[in-house]
Design a protein around this motif. Structure first.
Motif, PDB file in Angstrom:
ATOM      1  N   GLY A  52     -34.935  29.680   7.609  1.00 36.43           N
ATOM      2  CA  GLY A  52     -35.760  29.631   6.420  1.00 36.43           C
ATOM      3  C   GLY A  52     -36.823  28.555   6.484  1.00 36.43           C
ATOM      4  N   PHE A  53     -37.233  28.102   5.295  1.00 36.32           N
ATOM      5  CA  PHE A  53     -38.324  27.142   5.151  1.00 36.32           C
ATOM      6  C   PHE A  53     -37.742  25.786   4.754  1.00 36.32           C
ATOM      7  CE2 PHE A  53     -42.090  25.416   2.777  1.00 36.32           C
ATOM      8  CZ  PHE A  53     -42.952  25.378   3.864  1.00 36.32           C
ATOM      9  N   TYR A  54     -38.535  24.758   4.868  1.00 34.33           N
ATOM     10  CA  TYR A  54     -38.080  23.393   4.597  1.00 34.33           C
ATOM     11  C   TYR A  54     -37.497  23.247   3.193  1.00 34.33           C
ATOM     12  CZ  TYR A  54     -40.948  22.484   8.723  1.00 34.33           C
ATOM     13  OH  TYR A  54     -41.481  22.514   9.980  1.00 34.33           O
ATOM     14  N   SER A  55     -37.999  24.023   2.247  1.00 30.76           N
ATOM     15  CA  SER A  55     -37.505  23.936   0.870  1.00 30.76           C
ATOM     16  C   SER A  55     -36.725  25.174   0.446  1.00 30.76           C
ATOM     17  CB  SER A  55     -38.679  23.726  -0.092  1.00 30.76           C
ATOM     18  OG  SER A  55     -39.628  24.784   0.041  1.00 30.76           O
ATOM     19  N   LYS A  56     -36.326  26.011   1.418  1.00 31.94           N
ATOM     20  CA  LYS A  56     -35.576  27.223   1.080  1.00 31.94           C
ATOM     21  C   LYS A  56     -34.864  27.732   2.328  1.00 31.94           C
ATOM     22  CE  LYS A  56     -36.160  31.473  -1.616  1.00 31.94           C
ATOM     23  NZ  LYS A  56     -37.158  32.374  -2.259  1.00 31.94           N
ATOM     24  N   GLY A  57     -33.759  27.086   2.659  1.00 34.82           N
ATOM     25  CA  GLY A  57     -33.081  27.488   3.875  1.00 34.82           C
ATOM     26  C   GLY A  57     -31.768  26.764   4.074  1.00 34.82           C
ATOM     27  N   CYS A  58     -31.299  26.753   5.322  1.00 37.30           N
ATOM     28  CA  CYS A  58     -30.024  26.123   5.644  1.00 37.30           C
ATOM     29  C   CYS A  58     -30.010  25.766   7.127  1.00 37.30           C
ATOM     30  CB  CYS A  58     -28.855  27.038   5.289  1.00 37.30           C
ATOM     31  SG  CYS A  58     -28.897  28.627   6.151  1.00 37.30           S
ATOM     32  N   LEU A  59     -28.884  25.216   7.585  1.00 40.72           N
ATOM     33  CA  LEU A  59     -28.805  24.658   8.928  1.00 40.72           C
ATOM     34  C   LEU A  59     -27.435  24.923   9.534  1.00 40.72           C
ATOM     35  CD1 LEU A  59     -29.860  22.703  11.203  1.00 40.72           C
ATOM     36  CD2 LEU A  59     -28.974  20.830   9.786  1.00 40.72           C
ATOM     37  N   ALA A  60     -27.415  25.436  10.746  1.00 33.76           N
ATOM     38  CA  ALA A  60     -26.175  25.603  11.501  1.00 33.76           C
ATOM     39  C   ALA A  60     -26.151  24.612  12.652  1.00 33.76           C
ATOM     40  CB  ALA A  60     -26.073  27.030  12.035  1.00 33.76           C
ATOM     41  N   GLY A  61     -24.951  24.198  13.045  1.00 38.29           N
ATOM     42  CA  GLY A  61     -24.803  23.335  14.213  1.00 38.29           C
ATOM     43  C   GLY A  61     -25.411  21.959  14.052  1.00 38.29           C
ATOM     44  N   ALA A  62     -25.355  21.403  12.849  1.00 38.62           N
ATOM     45  CA  ALA A  62     -25.944  20.083  12.614  1.00 38.62           C
ATOM     46  C   ALA A  62     -25.133  18.991  13.309  1.00 38.62           C
ATOM     47  CB  ALA A  62     -26.002  19.796  11.113  1.00 38.62           C
ATOM     48  N   ILE A 231     -40.627  17.606  11.134  1.00 32.23           N
ATOM     49  CA  ILE A 231     -40.951  18.111  12.461  1.00 32.23           C
ATOM     50  C   ILE A 231     -41.086  19.632  12.432  1.00 32.23           C
ATOM     51  CG2 ILE A 231     -39.803  16.172  13.567  1.00 32.23           C
ATOM     52  CD1 ILE A 231     -37.530  18.060  14.367  1.00 32.23           C
ATOM     53  N   LYS A 232     -41.693  20.149  13.480  1.00 32.01           N
ATOM     54  CA  LYS A 232     -41.930  21.583  13.585  1.00 32.01           C
ATOM     55  C   LYS A 232     -40.624  22.325  13.849  1.00 32.01           C
ATOM     56  CE  LYS A 232     -46.478  20.751  15.640  1.00 32.01           C
ATOM     57  NZ  LYS A 232     -47.311  20.898  16.855  1.00 32.01           N
ATOM     58  N   CYS A 233     -40.640  23.616  13.556  1.00 30.75           N
ATOM     59  CA  CYS A 233     -39.486  24.444  13.886  1.00 30.75           C
ATOM     60  C   CYS A 233     -39.260  24.412  15.396  1.00 30.75           C
ATOM     61  CB  CYS A 233     -39.729  25.886  13.451  1.00 30.75           C
ATOM     62  SG  CYS A 233     -39.664  26.161  11.660  1.00 30.75           S
ATOM     63  N   PRO A 234     -38.022  24.260  15.844  1.00 31.11           N
ATOM     64  CA  PRO A 234     -37.749  24.342  17.279  1.00 31.11           C
ATOM     65  C   PRO A 234     -38.222  25.668  17.845  1.00 31.11           C
ATOM     66  CG  PRO A 234     -35.856  23.476  16.104  1.00 31.11           C
ATOM     67  CD  PRO A 234     -36.821  23.947  15.058  1.00 31.11           C
ATOM     68  N   ALA A 235     -38.640  25.643  19.097  1.00 33.63           N
ATOM     69  CA  ALA A 235     -39.224  26.832  19.723  1.00 33.63           C
ATOM     70  C   ALA A 235     -38.278  28.024  19.714  1.00 33.63           C
ATOM     71  CB  ALA A 235     -39.652  26.498  21.146  1.00 33.63           C
ATOM     72  N   ASP A 236     -36.960  27.773  19.804  1.00 32.98           N
ATOM     73  CA  ASP A 236     -36.000  28.871  19.870  1.00 32.98           C
ATOM     74  C   ASP A 236     -35.416  29.236  18.512  1.00 32.98           C
ATOM     75  OD1 ASP A 236     -34.592  26.551  19.497  1.00 32.98           O
ATOM     76  OD2 ASP A 236     -33.063  26.955  21.017  1.00 32.98           O
ATOM     77  N   ALA A 237     -35.919  28.643  17.430  1.00 29.55           N
ATOM     78  CA  ALA A 237     -35.392  28.913  16.089  1.00 29.55           C
ATOM     79  C   ALA A 237     -36.132  30.101  15.483  1.00 29.55           C
ATOM     80  CB  ALA A 237     -35.523  27.679  15.198  1.00 29.55           C
ATOM     81  N   VAL A 238     -35.615  31.299  15.770  1.00 26.35           N
ATOM     82  CA  VAL A 238     -36.308  32.525  15.362  1.00 26.35           C
ATOM     83  C   VAL A 238     -36.404  32.641  13.846  1.00 26.35           C
ATOM     84  CG1 VAL A 238     -36.258  35.054  15.503  1.00 26.35           C
ATOM     85  CG2 VAL A 238     -35.527  33.679  17.461  1.00 26.35           C
ATOM     86  N   GLY A 239     -35.378  32.188  13.134  1.00 22.84           N
ATOM     87  CA  GLY A 239     -35.364  32.339  11.680  1.00 22.84           C
ATOM     88  C   GLY A 239     -35.999  31.206  10.912  1.00 22.84           C
ATOM     89  N   LYS A 241     -39.178  28.942   9.537  1.00 19.89           N
ATOM     90  CA  LYS A 241     -40.562  29.186   9.129  1.00 19.89           C
ATOM     91  C   LYS A 241     -41.339  27.874   9.095  1.00 19.89           C
ATOM     92  CE  LYS A 241     -39.369  33.240   6.330  1.00 19.89           C
ATOM     93  NZ  LYS A 241     -39.442  33.868   4.970  1.00 19.89           N
ATOM     94  N   ASP A 242     -42.345  27.774   9.945  1.00 22.85           N
ATOM     95  CA  ASP A 242     -43.193  26.588   9.969  1.00 22.85           C
ATOM     96  C   ASP A 242     -44.105  26.540   8.747  1.00 22.85           C
ATOM     97  OD1 ASP A 242     -42.840  24.786  12.172  1.00 22.85           O
ATOM     98  OD2 ASP A 242     -43.446  26.394  13.514  1.00 22.85           O
ATOM     99  N   GLN A 243     -44.549  25.333   8.426  1.00 24.01           N
ATOM    100  CA  GLN A 243     -45.539  25.153   7.379  1.00 24.01           C
ATOM    101  C   GLN A 243     -46.916  25.491   7.933  1.00 24.01           C
ATOM    102  OE1 GLN A 243     -44.979  21.433   5.485  1.00 24.01           O
ATOM    103  NE2 GLN A 243     -46.347  21.846   3.782  1.00 24.01           N
ATOM    104  N   ALA A 244     -47.852  25.798   7.056  1.00 19.72           N
ATOM    105  CA  ALA A 244     -49.221  26.085   7.486  1.00 19.72           C
ATOM    106  C   ALA A 244     -49.807  24.875   8.197  1.00 19.72           C
ATOM    107  CB  ALA A 244     -50.079  26.456   6.283  1.00 19.72           C
TER     108      ALA A 244
END
Length: 355
Positions: A52-62, A231-239, A241-244
């Protein structure tokens, strides 16, 4: 028969309307997502991934940054928000080391990063949901190890003059704050840095170094006692969403001048004849990416794994932590403190050293 058919039609119509409401997340509302994610103590045992997005998402493997490092100390331990994507944790450790080595900054005091599984927080933030945001205090780290109680109660120092609107307090601000902010902005993976408009203006007016990355430093409400690294979305994080992209230039232009007008701070005018606006509905689990339901329900990792895990068998996230210590009752880190965090706050073991 007509009455029965009419009743059946009403029942079917009601069922259809309820199905539509459930599909839209209305009748199916359960506890707000912030309560669900805010109540989880440990991350999932999984490959790191931001959804998801920085203000609408979640995190696995933290993974969690250790409470203490050679050049950092984590604050507000009871919040259990020291978790992040391994790339975020690695960047924080690198920044703390580089700032000490090259900028004369004694060390970072780390504020909130993310919850064990990301997601909305009970208090304080709209973002920080996918493990790619972190708050860093503008107060330099003291030379001694702070107690857990001090970490809960010490206040960060505002860089603003309390008597003058959007004016830097020259007694609090030093070139050191400027250097550590610009050091963070220099990393390619850093997407944005949020600071108070007065801090941005101070950098625009006084920064004599390379201004290439000054445009990454963005003015925003608050952020007078800390700066926010994204920071930017990791290159392999398909799900993820980067900011504009940020606009071209250094940001020391009309967009900054706008913050020093009345418009950003004016209270919205109320129409006395308007009906009261409905209370905003809290974000629900259904509002987040579908993967977040899986993340929330997945089995928890143990604290040792969360502290030592490195993706794909690569070197550990941290090359700065001390060698691993045996898992005894309690944490070796916590035992070194004059007083320890609450018992229900996981304190991960130190990660092993590596290159």
């Amino acid at each position: 028969m007509r009455t029965v058919s009419k009743r059946l039609a009403l029942v079917l119509a009601f069922a259809a309307s309820m199905a539509g409401a459930i599909a839209n997340g209305w009748a199916a509302d359960g506890p707000p997502a912030k309560e669900l994610f805010g109540g989880v103590k440990l991350p999932t045992r999984a490959e790191p991934s931001s959804y998801g997005f920085y203000s609408k998402g979640c995190l696995a493997g933290a993974v969690a940054i250790p409470t203490d490092g050679p050049t950092w100390q984590a604050m507000r331990l009871s919040r259990n928000r020291r978790w992040g994507h391994p790339q975020m944790i690695s960047l924080l450790e690198r920044l703390s080391q580089d700032a000490a080595k090259y900028d004369g900054w004694p060390g970072l005091l780390l504020g909130d990063i993310s919850q064990p599984r990301g997601g909305p927080m009970l208090t304080g933030h709209a973002s920080h949901q996918i493990g790619l945001d972190a708050d860093i205090w503008l107060t330099p780290m003291p030379s001694r190890t702070l107690s857990a109680a001090e970490r809960e109660n010490i206040s960060a120092t505002s860089m603003l003059d309390t008597k003058k609107f959007l004016t830097i307090n020259e007694k609090a601000w030093t070139p050191g704050q400027a250097r550590v902010i610009m050091r963070a902005a220099s990393y390619p993976q850093v997407e944005r840095i949020f600071v108070n408009p007065a801090i941005k203006k101070k950098l625009c007016d006084t920064w004599q170094g390379d201004r290439t990355n000054l445009g990454k430093v963005r003015p925003y409400y608050g952020h007078d006692y800390h700066f926010h690294v994204r920071i930017k979305c990791p290159a392999d994080a398909v799900g993820c969403k980067d900011q504009a992209d940020i606009p071209p230039g250094d940001g020391c232009d009309k967009s900054l001048a706008w913050w020093f007008t009345d418009e950003p701070w004016a209270k919205p005018k109320k129409d006395p004849n308007a009906k009261p606006a409905p209370k905003p509905k809290p974000m629900q689990l259904a509002d987040l990416p579908k993967a977040c339901s899986v993340v929330l329900k997945s089995p928890a990792a143990d604290s040792e794994w969360a502290a030592t895990y490195s993706p794909n068998g690569a070197a550990p996230v941290s090359a700065l932590a001390s060698p691993p210590q045996p898992a005894a009752a309690g944490s070796a880190i916590a035992a070194q403190m004059p007083d320890v965090p609450p018992a229900d706050v996981p304190v991960p073991l130190p990660r092993p050293t590596g290159n």
